[in-house]
Design a protein around this motif. Structure first.
Motif, PDB file in Angstrom:
ATOM      1  N   PHE A   1      43.996  32.665  25.177  1.00 24.58           N
ATOM      2  CA  PHE A   1      44.124  30.915  25.045  1.00 24.58           C
ATOM      3  C   PHE A   1      43.128  30.921  24.276  1.00 24.58           C
ATOM      4  N   ALA A   2      41.890  31.474  24.796  1.00 23.04           N
ATOM      5  CA  ALA A   2      40.954  30.800  24.366  1.00 23.04           C
ATOM      6  C   ALA A   2      40.500  31.446  22.657  1.00 23.04           C
ATOM      7  N   ALA A   3      40.903  32.337  22.948  1.00 22.91           N
ATOM      8  CA  ALA A   3      40.715  33.130  21.525  1.00 22.91           C
ATOM      9  C   ALA A   3      41.547  32.464  19.952  1.00 22.91           C
ATOM     10  N   ALA A   4      42.654  31.931  20.240  1.00 23.38           N
ATOM     11  CA  ALA A   4      43.679  31.222  19.592  1.00 23.38           C
ATOM     12  C   ALA A   4      42.997  29.657  19.015  1.00 23.38           C
ATOM     13  N   LEU A   5      42.059  29.371  20.607  1.00 21.99           N
ATOM     14  CA  LEU A   5      41.856  27.571  20.439  1.00 21.99           C
ATOM     15  C   LEU A   5      40.337  28.135  19.491  1.00 21.99           C
ATOM     16  N   LEU A   6      39.601  29.295  19.313  1.00 20.94           N
ATOM     17  CA  LEU A   6      38.213  29.435  19.100  1.00 20.94           C
ATOM     18  C   LEU A   6      39.278  29.338  17.344  1.00 20.94           C
ATOM     19  N   GLY A   7      40.149  29.528  17.181  1.00 21.13           N
ATOM     20  CA  GLY A   7      40.124  29.779  15.432  1.00 21.13           C
ATOM     21  C   GLY A   7      41.211  29.451  15.274  1.00 21.13           C
ATOM     22  N   GLY A   8      41.361  28.188  16.089  1.00 21.33           N
ATOM     23  CA  GLY A   8      41.576  26.788  15.148  1.00 21.33           C
ATOM     24  C   GLY A   8      43.302  27.670  16.000  1.00 21.33           C
TER      25      GLY A   8
END
Ligand SMILES: Nc1ncnc2c1ncn2[C@@H]1O[C@H](COP(=O)(O)OP(=O)(O)O)[C@@H](O)[C@H]1O
Ligand SMILES: [Mg+2]
Lengths: 286, 235
Positions: free
Chosen positions: A226-233
């Motif tokens: 989830f953090a990766a998805a959020l980080l990437g927008g």
């Protein structure tokens, strides 16, 4: 110190690739259906156990089991959409989120009922690492990284060269405008589940090769995914890939200064920081 | 001349509340029809109702004689109807070329001829083909939005405030291009706030107030109407 840094970066890239493959699906599903799929981790687990069926009882080589498990998980994801989420298309995002949470519990329990709670490995034979000076490289890591890169390239070609791939990016940008344009949105949704499921399976298999199979395999990495998805927008597949690799490397390298038990906290800190300072992700956006 | 689009006594809205309280509207072939009215009059809602995005509870909408009331957009587009919404009318992370190609999604054949035509209509887009639309100016985005809607070769183009927020120069250009599109035989149904300029070239115009028809006449006649002029055209 430099040796440690290189060594940890290699581990970080492997783990980051796993996060990236999971995050692409989360990001695309969020862009298109407007909810965070809490069952994504358990779809990773499902993929890993499907591969076990092919390499274990069916005694097939991994290069056959891998694509078969990806296809199986893609089909399962499509079936889940038909059976559950299709009925909830007009439901509010909160309902969808809770439903996906329920689905996560169902998947995990089913996996536990079928395969049991204990740790399982695909192979018991031990592979010795290669040595490059002081740096040790595990052969499976090289294969995993290579396959991850191949999958990312294939994903890129799919998203930029095919009609349905372009429609998927368009719908992640703006689902309403996609409908107005005449794009068959239901078909795009099915393809998105299939793609997200297949990539989740790849991530789950890699994770199981790197550690061990158990019913909590995917759930345990949901936070960094989830953090990766959020980080990437959110809704940006390329951002999710970059976010995954960034987070994987950051998590591993952080162990130079932090106790490794705090690794999950790195993902958590990233979520908080992104939400506070860059809610549209590192790479700008809507 | 036969009516291309006909809306009869249409009522409907979002959820329980009706926003449209019996709208009648017609567009004939090759016509430019302009809809004006105060903010919140239901102009955008009327456009959405035509395009199956707002539930029509009563009344009917016909396109080329066929009943299209509450028909889904993906079925309307192949019939020859295109719609450029007021806001969020481009795919920002996609390139100009991709936005235009997606406009032709419903066509299974190659849309190279249409692409060339749109680029001829908006030459500034030619050198920007590979640029992400989200990075472009308001006027350029509007060109992409209109271009996207033209890719299916529609017979009727719905435009919701195509010049909202644009500079006078960009407004002038967009209006000029809309007339050029109309010259090629495409009927236009357009909501506009820049009423004076739009009415000057409209074949006919409707004034909507409170979700109902207030007045209709030829464009110049509406422009000349004293009460309307006072209400919407700044006296
Ligand atoms: N998505 C929506 N949900 C609920 N009400 C809406 C929505 N969009 C517009 N409305 C309401 O419908 C009325 C008409 O809006 P609209 O058709 O956008 O007006 P116009 O385009 O003429 O300015 C307004 O009172 C507005 O508040
Ligand atoms: Mg409006």
């Amino acid at each position: 110190m430099l040796v440690d840094l290189v060594q940890l970066t290699i581990f970080g890239l492997v783990v980051g690739g796993i996060f990236a493959l999971g995050a692409v699906g989360v990001s695309l599903l969020f862009g298109i259906l407007r909810f965070a799929n809490f069952a994504h981790g358990d779809m990773m687990t499902l993929g890993a156990y499907l591969a076990l069926v092919f390499v274990g009882p069916l005694a097939l080589p991994m290069w056959v089991a891998f694509p078969a498990a990806l296809a199986g998980t893609a089909l399962a994801a499509v079936a889940i959409d038909r059976a559950l989420f299709k009925r909830l298309r007009r439901a509010s995002p909160v309902i969808l989120l809770i439903s996906s949470f329920g689905l996560a519990l169902i998947l995990r329990s089913l996996i536990q009922i079928i395969w049991g709670p204990e740790n399982i490995v695909y192979w018991t034979d031990i592979v010795l690492p290669w040595r490059l000076g002081e740096i040790r490289i595990r052969p499976p890591h090289v294969v995993m990284l290579a396959v991850t890169v191949a999958l990312v390239v294939a994903l890129h070609l799919f998203l930029t060269r095919t009609r349905i791939g372009k429609a998927m990016r368009a719908m992640a940008d703006d689902p309403d405008l996609a409908r107005i344009t005449g794009i068959p949105t239901e078909r795009v949704i099915l393809w998105t589940w299939a793609l997200g499921g297949a990539l989740a399976a790849a991530a789950g298999i890699f994770l199981a090769v790197d550690t061990r199979l158990n019913p909590l395999l995917g759930w345990n990495v949901l936070l960094p995914v989830f953090a990766a998805a959020l980080l990437g927008g959110i809704g940006k597949p390329y951002g999710a890939i970059a976010g995954g690799f960034l987070l994987g490397v950051a998590g591993e390298v952080s162990t130079l200064v932090l106790d490794p038990v705090y690794k999950p906290a790195v993902a958590f800190a990233v979520i908080v920081l992104v939400l506070v300072y860059r809610p549209t992700g590192l790479f700008g956006g809507r | 001349m036969t009516a291309l689009l006909e809306m009869r006594a249409v009522r409907g809205g979002y959820g329980g509340v009706d926003i449209l309280n019996g709208i009648d509207l017609a567009v004939r072939e090759r016509e430019i029809v302009v809809v004006i009215g105060p903010n919140g009059a239901g102009k955008s809602t009327a456009m959405k109702a035509i395009f199956g995005l707002v539930a029509v509870r009563e009344g009917e909408i016909r396109f080329k004689g066929q009943d299209i009331t509450n028909m889904a957009p993906e079925r309307l587009v192949p019939l020859g109807l295109s719609y450029v919404p007021q806001e969020r009318n481009v795919f920002p992370s996609l390139t100009v070329q991709e936005n235009l190609e997606l406009g032709a999604y419903v066509r299974r054949d190659d849309a190279a001829a249409e692409l060339a035509e749109v680029l001829a209509l908006f030459p500034v887009l030619e050198e920007r083909r590979q640029q992400a639309v989200g990075t472009m100016s308001g006027g350029e985005r509007q060109m992409v939005a209109i271009g996207r809607a033209l890719m299916t070769r529609p017979e009727l183009l719905l435009l919701d405030e195509p010049t909202a927020g644009l500079s006078p120069r960009a407004t002038e250009l967009i209006f000029e291009r809309i007339r050029a599109i109309n010259q090629k035989g495409v009927a236009i149904l357009m909501v506009e706030q820049n009423a004076k300029q739009a009415l000057a070239f409209a074949d006919r115009a409707y004034v909507l107030v409170g979700g109902a028809n207030r007045y209709e006449d030829s464009g110049p006649a509406v422009l000349a109407h004293p009460e309307i002029a006072e209400m919407f055209l700044g006296g």
